[in-house]
Design a protein around this motif. Structure first.
Motif, PDB file in Angstrom:
ATOM      1  N   PHE A  13      -0.013 -17.085 -13.403  1.00 24.90           N
ATOM      2  CA  PHE A  13      -0.326 -17.172 -11.978  1.00 24.90           C
ATOM      3  C   PHE A  13       0.472 -16.130 -11.204  1.00 24.90           C
ATOM      4  N   GLY A  14       1.776 -16.001 -11.527  1.00 23.95           N
ATOM      5  CA  GLY A  14       2.619 -15.008 -10.858  1.00 23.95           C
ATOM      6  C   GLY A  14       2.123 -13.592 -11.098  1.00 23.95           C
ATOM      7  N   LEU A  15       1.689 -13.317 -12.314  1.00 28.81           N
ATOM      8  CA  LEU A  15       1.158 -11.994 -12.654  1.00 28.81           C
ATOM      9  C   LEU A  15      -0.138 -11.739 -11.892  1.00 28.81           C
ATOM     10  N   ARG A  16      -1.002 -12.760 -11.834  1.00 26.25           N
ATOM     11  CA  ARG A  16      -2.268 -12.631 -11.110  1.00 26.25           C
ATOM     12  C   ARG A  16      -2.011 -12.366  -9.624  1.00 26.25           C
ATOM     13  N   LYS A  17      -1.030 -13.077  -9.042  1.00 25.69           N
ATOM     14  CA  LYS A  17      -0.705 -12.873  -7.627  1.00 25.69           C
ATOM     15  C   LYS A  17      -0.143 -11.465  -7.399  1.00 25.69           C
ATOM     16  N   ALA A  18       0.689 -10.979  -8.329  1.00 21.27           N
ATOM     17  CA  ALA A  18       1.244  -9.626  -8.208  1.00 21.27           C
ATOM     18  C   ALA A  18       0.127  -8.585  -8.289  1.00 21.27           C
ATOM     19  N   GLN A  19      -0.814  -8.786  -9.198  1.00 24.95           N
ATOM     20  CA  GLN A  19      -1.947  -7.864  -9.310  1.00 24.95           C
ATOM     21  C   GLN A  19      -2.815  -7.932  -8.057  1.00 24.95           C
ATOM     22  N   GLU A  21      -1.793  -8.714  -5.029  1.00 27.10           N
ATOM     23  CA  GLU A  21      -1.076  -8.042  -3.947  1.00 27.10           C
ATOM     24  C   GLU A  21      -1.173  -6.528  -4.093  1.00 27.10           C
ATOM     25  N   GLU A  22      -1.072  -6.039  -5.308  1.00 28.39           N
ATOM     26  CA  GLU A  22      -1.189  -4.601  -5.558  1.00 28.39           C
ATOM     27  C   GLU A  22      -2.565  -4.084  -5.121  1.00 28.39           C
ATOM     28  N   GLY A  23      -3.606  -4.832  -5.462  1.00 29.84           N
ATOM     29  CA  GLY A  23      -4.964  -4.453  -5.060  1.00 29.84           C
ATOM     30  C   GLY A  23      -5.133  -4.451  -3.548  1.00 29.84           C
ATOM     31  N   LEU A  24      -4.567  -5.467  -2.887  1.00 31.33           N
ATOM     32  CA  LEU A  24      -4.666  -5.537  -1.431  1.00 31.33           C
ATOM     33  C   LEU A  24      -3.864  -4.422  -0.772  1.00 31.33           C
ATOM     34  N   ASN A  25      -2.724  -4.047  -1.366  1.00 22.61           N
ATOM     35  CA  ASN A  25      -1.943  -2.923  -0.840  1.00 22.61           C
ATOM     36  C   ASN A  25      -2.740  -1.628  -0.905  1.00 22.61           C
ATOM     37  N   GLU A  26      -3.521  -1.449  -1.976  1.00 20.55           N
ATOM     38  CA  GLU A  26      -4.371  -0.257  -2.099  1.00 20.55           C
ATOM     39  C   GLU A  26      -5.416  -0.227  -0.978  1.00 20.55           C
ATOM     40  N   ILE A  27      -6.007  -1.367  -0.692  1.00 18.34           N
ATOM     41  CA  ILE A  27      -6.998  -1.440   0.392  1.00 18.34           C
ATOM     42  C   ILE A  27      -6.315  -1.156   1.728  1.00 18.34           C
ATOM     43  N   ASN A  28      -5.092  -1.682   1.907  1.00 19.73           N
ATOM     44  CA  ASN A  28      -4.339  -1.396   3.137  1.00 19.73           C
ATOM     45  C   ASN A  28      -4.123   0.105   3.308  1.00 19.73           C
ATOM     46  N   LYS A  29      -3.811   0.802   2.211  1.00 21.24           N
ATOM     47  CA  LYS A  29      -3.603   2.259   2.277  1.00 21.24           C
ATOM     48  C   LYS A  29      -4.866   2.967   2.754  1.00 21.24           C
ATOM     49  N   GLN A  30      -6.023   2.492   2.273  1.00 21.10           N
ATOM     50  CA  GLN A  30      -7.291   3.091   2.697  1.00 21.10           C
ATOM     51  C   GLN A  30      -7.484   2.912   4.205  1.00 21.10           C
ATOM     52  N   PHE A  31      -7.136   1.745   4.727  1.00 20.16           N
ATOM     53  CA  PHE A  31      -7.273   1.507   6.158  1.00 20.16           C
ATOM     54  C   PHE A  31      -6.259   2.326   6.956  1.00 20.16           C
ATOM     55  N   LEU A  32      -5.051   2.509   6.406  1.00 18.53           N
ATOM     56  CA  LEU A  32      -4.036   3.327   7.086  1.00 18.53           C
ATOM     57  C   LEU A  32      -4.483   4.784   7.182  1.00 18.53           C
ATOM     58  N   LEU A  59      -7.052 -18.517  -3.178  1.00 20.65           N
ATOM     59  CA  LEU A  59      -6.304 -19.361  -4.100  1.00 20.65           C
ATOM     60  C   LEU A  59      -6.469 -18.985  -5.559  1.00 20.65           C
ATOM     61  N   ASN A  60      -7.631 -18.518  -5.963  1.00 22.27           N
ATOM     62  CA  ASN A  60      -7.815 -18.157  -7.364  1.00 22.27           C
ATOM     63  C   ASN A  60      -7.411 -16.712  -7.643  1.00 22.27           C
ATOM     64  N   GLY A  61      -7.083 -15.959  -6.604  1.00 17.42           N
ATOM     65  CA  GLY A  61      -6.587 -14.597  -6.785  1.00 17.42           C
ATOM     66  C   GLY A  61      -7.630 -13.605  -7.237  1.00 17.42           C
ATOM     67  N   ASN A  62      -8.915 -13.936  -7.084  1.00 18.26           N
ATOM     68  CA  ASN A  62      -9.951 -13.022  -7.562  1.00 18.26           C
ATOM     69  C   ASN A  62     -10.327 -11.953  -6.541  1.00 18.26           C
ATOM     70  N   GLY A  63      -9.716 -11.985  -5.362  1.00 15.32           N
ATOM     71  CA  GLY A  63      -9.965 -10.947  -4.368  1.00 15.32           C
ATOM     72  C   GLY A  63     -10.969 -11.328  -3.298  1.00 15.32           C
ATOM     73  N   ASP A  64     -11.685 -12.416  -3.490  1.00 11.41           N
ATOM     74  CA  ASP A  64     -12.665 -12.865  -2.503  1.00 11.41           C
ATOM     75  C   ASP A  64     -12.310 -14.267  -2.025  1.00 11.41           C
ATOM     76  N   ILE A  65     -12.649 -14.551  -0.787  1.00  9.67           N
ATOM     77  CA  ILE A  65     -12.481 -15.906  -0.271  1.00  9.67           C
ATOM     78  C   ILE A  65     -13.851 -16.564  -0.310  1.00  9.67           C
ATOM     79  N   ASP A  66     -13.918 -17.683  -1.017  1.00  6.28           N
ATOM     80  CA  ASP A  66     -15.185 -18.401  -1.134  1.00  6.28           C
ATOM     81  C   ASP A  66     -15.231 -19.531  -0.111  1.00  6.28           C
ATOM     82  N   ILE A  67     -16.323 -20.258  -0.133  1.00  6.59           N
ATOM     83  CA  ILE A  67     -16.550 -21.278   0.882  1.00  6.59           C
ATOM     84  C   ILE A  67     -15.491 -22.392   0.825  1.00  6.59           C
TER      85      ILE A  67
END
Length: 147
Positions: A13-19, A21-32, A59-67
């Motif tokens: 779970f910790g590894l999935r959350k770290a991955q 966060e890394e993916g979201l940081n990349e998207i943040n860079k694109q917006f910056l 919650l599942n860390g897959n990158g999308d928020i579901d219903i």
């Protein structure tokens, strides 16, 4: 044995959350680096806050928020919605699917000019947190001063 399995599950779970966060940081860079958004001086701090809020509910860390994640988020904020209202919120935010919305969709909604219902709810929650509760005993008042 189950304790070992729990430890492995926690590490995964910790590894999935770290991955995540890394993916979201990349998207943040694109917006910056996007000229449409980069003129906002507060953008780095906004993106960090948005990333943390998004990670809290993905919650599942897959990158999308579901219903179901959206349902939990709004219930936690004290704004429960029906299934149909949740589907409408996702359609309003999502650029593709009617079942989920991505972090990029979320950022476009939060940084955009269009007033999405979810954006209003999240901004209201932040404003509500900003109001500090008074500390210490209330000031003494005469009976005539009471409302």
């Amino acid at each position: 044995m189950s304790q070992s399995r729990d430890l492995q599950g926690g590490k995964a779970f910790g590894l999935r959350k770290a991955q995540q966060e890394e993916g979201l940081n990349e998207i943040n860079k694109q917006f910056l680096n996007n000229p449409k958004y980069c003129s906002d001086e507060d953008l780095p701090s906004k993106l960090e806050a948005f990333k943390n809020k998004y990670m809290e509910f993905d919650l599942n860390g897959n990158g999308d928020i579901d219903i179901m994640s959206l349902k939990r988020m709004l219930e936690k904020l004290g704004v429960p919605k029906t299934h149909l209202e949740l589907k409408k919120l996702i359609r309003e935010v999502s650029s593709g699917s009617e079942e989920t919305f991505s972090y990029s969709d979320f950022l476009r909604m939060m940084l955009g000019k269009r007033s999405a219902i979810l954006r209003v709810i999240l901004m209201y929650e932040e404003k509500n947190k900003e109001h500090q509760k008074p500390t210490g005993p209330p000031a003494k008042k005469a009976i005539s001063e009471l409302p």
